[in-house]
Design a protein around this motif. Structure first.
Motif, PDB file in Angstrom:
ATOM      1  N   GLU A  60       0.821  -1.202   0.000  1.00 12.65           N
ATOM      2  CA  GLU A  60       0.000   0.000   0.000  1.00 12.65           C
ATOM      3  C   GLU A  60       0.863   1.263   0.000  1.00 12.65           C
ATOM      4  O   GLU A  60       0.524   2.256  -0.656  1.00 12.65           O
ATOM      5  CB  GLU A  60      -0.952  -0.029   1.186  1.00 12.65           C
ATOM      6  CG  GLU A  60      -1.964  -1.171   1.058  1.00 12.65           C
ATOM      7  CD  GLU A  60      -3.087  -1.093   2.067  1.00 12.65           C
ATOM      8  OE1 GLU A  60      -2.799  -0.894   3.259  1.00 12.65           O
ATOM      9  OE2 GLU A  60      -4.260  -1.253   1.644  1.00 12.65           O
TER      10      GLU A  60
ATOM     11  N   GLN B 248      -9.862  -7.456   0.976  1.00 16.96           N
ATOM     12  CA  GLN B 248     -10.733  -7.501  -0.199  1.00 16.96           C
ATOM     13  C   GLN B 248     -11.949  -6.589  -0.037  1.00 16.96           C
ATOM     14  O   GLN B 248     -12.514  -6.104  -1.021  1.00 16.96           O
ATOM     15  CB  GLN B 248     -11.180  -8.932  -0.465  1.00 16.96           C
ATOM     16  CG  GLN B 248     -11.836  -9.124  -1.826  1.00 16.96           C
ATOM     17  CD  GLN B 248     -12.167 -10.567  -2.092  1.00 16.96           C
ATOM     18  OE1 GLN B 248     -12.953 -11.177  -1.367  1.00 16.96           O
ATOM     19  NE2 GLN B 248     -11.576 -11.136  -3.139  1.00 16.96           N
TER      20      GLN B 248
ATOM     21  N   ASP C 282       2.271   1.555  -3.583  1.00 19.82           N
ATOM     22  CA  ASP C 282       1.246   1.997  -4.526  1.00 19.82           C
ATOM     23  C   ASP C 282       0.940   3.476  -4.344  1.00 19.82           C
ATOM     24  O   ASP C 282       0.739   4.209  -5.325  1.00 19.82           O
ATOM     25  CB  ASP C 282      -0.015   1.159  -4.313  1.00 19.82           C
ATOM     26  CG  ASP C 282      -1.054   1.408  -5.382  1.00 19.82           C
ATOM     27  OD1 ASP C 282      -0.714   1.364  -6.573  1.00 19.82           O
ATOM     28  OD2 ASP C 282      -2.235   1.624  -5.025  1.00 19.82           O
TER      29      ASP C 282
ATOM     30  N   ARG D 212     -11.873  -3.622   1.128  1.00 23.55           N
ATOM     31  CA  ARG D 212     -11.537  -2.215   0.917  1.00 23.55           C
ATOM     32  C   ARG D 212     -10.671  -1.949  -0.304  1.00 23.55           C
ATOM     33  O   ARG D 212     -10.432  -0.787  -0.634  1.00 23.55           O
ATOM     34  CB  ARG D 212     -10.844  -1.651   2.160  1.00 23.55           C
ATOM     35  CG  ARG D 212      -9.546  -2.318   2.548  1.00 23.55           C
ATOM     36  CD  ARG D 212      -8.991  -1.752   3.853  1.00 23.55           C
ATOM     37  NE  ARG D 212      -7.807  -2.446   4.327  1.00 23.55           N
ATOM     38  CZ  ARG D 212      -6.578  -2.239   3.871  1.00 23.55           C
ATOM     39  NH1 ARG D 212      -6.377  -1.325   2.924  1.00 23.55           N
ATOM     40  NH2 ARG D 212      -5.556  -2.908   4.346  1.00 23.55           N
ATOM     41  N   ARG D 213     -10.199  -2.995  -0.978  1.00 25.07           N
ATOM     42  CA  ARG D 213      -9.374  -2.816  -2.171  1.00 25.07           C
ATOM     43  C   ARG D 213      -9.784  -3.847  -3.210  1.00 25.07           C
ATOM     44  O   ARG D 213     -10.485  -4.813  -2.907  1.00 25.07           O
ATOM     45  CB  ARG D 213      -7.883  -3.014  -1.858  1.00 25.07           C
ATOM     46  CG  ARG D 213      -7.276  -1.995  -0.917  1.00 25.07           C
ATOM     47  CD  ARG D 213      -5.755  -2.053  -1.011  1.00 25.07           C
ATOM     48  NE  ARG D 213      -5.306  -1.643  -2.324  1.00 25.07           N
ATOM     49  CZ  ARG D 213      -4.453  -0.645  -2.545  1.00 25.07           C
ATOM     50  NH1 ARG D 213      -3.963   0.047  -1.539  1.00 25.07           N
ATOM     51  NH2 ARG D 213      -4.081  -0.346  -3.754  1.00 25.07           N
ATOM     52  N   LYS D 214      -9.288  -3.656  -4.446  1.00 22.95           N
ATOM     53  CA  LYS D 214      -9.524  -4.645  -5.496  1.00 22.95           C
ATOM     54  C   LYS D 214      -8.526  -5.784  -5.290  1.00 22.95           C
ATOM     55  O   LYS D 214      -7.332  -5.627  -5.560  1.00 22.95           O
ATOM     56  CB  LYS D 214      -9.368  -4.028  -6.881  1.00 22.95           C
ATOM     57  CG  LYS D 214      -9.776  -4.981  -8.007  1.00 22.95           C
ATOM     58  CD  LYS D 214      -9.791  -4.282  -9.353  1.00 22.95           C
ATOM     59  CE  LYS D 214     -10.261  -5.217 -10.460  1.00 22.95           C
ATOM     60  NZ  LYS D 214     -10.277  -4.530 -11.786  1.00 22.95           N
TER      61      LYS D 214
ATOM     62  N   THR E 120      -5.051  -0.322  -9.619  1.00 21.45           N
ATOM     63  CA  THR E 120      -4.214  -1.281  -8.901  1.00 21.45           C
ATOM     64  C   THR E 120      -5.014  -2.511  -8.487  1.00 21.45           C
ATOM     65  O   THR E 120      -6.122  -2.391  -7.978  1.00 21.45           O
ATOM     66  CB  THR E 120      -3.612  -0.619  -7.647  1.00 21.45           C
ATOM     67  OG1 THR E 120      -2.793   0.467  -8.063  1.00 21.45           O
ATOM     68  CG2 THR E 120      -2.766  -1.617  -6.869  1.00 21.45           C
TER      69      THR E 120
END
Length: 269
Positions: A49, A86, A52, A88-90, A60
């Motif tokens: 994180e 998963q 990124d 909160r993010r792809k 991303t």
């Protein structure tokens, strides 16, 4: 023709060679087999994180290559962390052979007997079953207790893992692919279990295959396949391959004597 012209043509041909790439505007962080090593997983997620956030904006995607569970000390913690990540993010998660054994263990005590020999014991203990109770149970009794101690939500989550992901010139699978079949015509068993037929094959594929399942000391890049399982539960090293356009680099969370450090490396294409 001068003596330098053939060399010039050689370098021009190399520079014109199309390098494998992710789709435009995308960045993939592909994580090898975690195997219950939640401390390294937590450190690697934090490093991903931060990486990124410091990089140019992109679509991303984090890909977990399967075998999140077994062997290491905290499979339940890894599953909880993966579910939260998963949310909160792809994040795309692939099924590994250990997830398949785990789920099948709820249906068949004979599979459970096999499962506990290959790291499943550690997974079951991580869900809170006391060690002395575990040691006192027969397989039949353990089969009954397993349904009680592992939440149905975790089982449903694991059952939803994917078999493969294709991203531009790359294909991500847990174990590998059958070299005699197209990427779109692979069997689940091969993608979760294959080893030597895949590892020994030296011919081309339609995509660069990024896989786990087989442990290497460092990432093994053979051109048409890249193995990124660095044996976290044995070596302490959990590795992510970063694919950003045509570039490749790695981020690893490495545990040594109870301390976890982050190591980064740019890879030459």
């Amino acid at each position: 023709m001068t003596m330098f012209q053939p060399l010039k043509k050689l370098f021009q041909a190399k520079s014109a060679r199309k390098l494998p790439s992710t789709p435009d505007g995308t960045r993939y962080y592909v994580v090898g087999d975690i195997h219950g090593c939640d401390a390294q997983f937590a450190a690697l997620v934090h490093a991903i994180e931060a990486d990124d956030a410091a990089a140019p904006s992109a679509d991303t995607v984090i890909v977990l290559l399967g075998d999140l569970i077994d062997r290491g000390p905290d499979s339940a913690g890894v599953i909880a962390r993966a579910r939260a990540l998963q949310a909160r993010r792809k994040v795309l998660i692939l099924a590994g052979n250990h997830e398949e054994m785990f789920l099948d263990s709820f249906e068949d005590p004979e599979v459970l007997k096999h499962f506990v020999k290959y790291g499943g014991r550690e997974t079951i203990l991580s869900y809170g079953l006391p060690r002395d109770e575990y040691n006192s149970l027969s397989i039949e009794d353990l089969f009954e207790r397993l349904h009680e101690i592992v939440p149905q939500a975790d089982r449903d989550f694991i059952a939803g893992f994917e078999e493969k992901v294709v991203a531009g010139d790359y294909a991500f699978v847990h174990a590998g692919v059958d070299p005699s079949r197209s990427i779109d015509d692979q069997s689940r068993r091969d993608m979760l279990w294959i080893r030597q037929r895949f590892l020994r094959y030296e011919g081309p594929y339609s995509h660069v295959i990024v896989h786990g399942h087989t442990i290497f000391d460092r990432i093994e890049d053979c051109g048409m396949r890249i193995g990124i399982d660095t044996g976290a539960y044995e070596s302490g090293r959990l590795t992510a391959l970063v694919l950003d356009g045509q570039t490749r680099r790695t981020i690893a969370a490495v545990e040594t004597h109870g301390e976890i450090t982050i190591e980064k490396e740019d890879l030459v294409s």
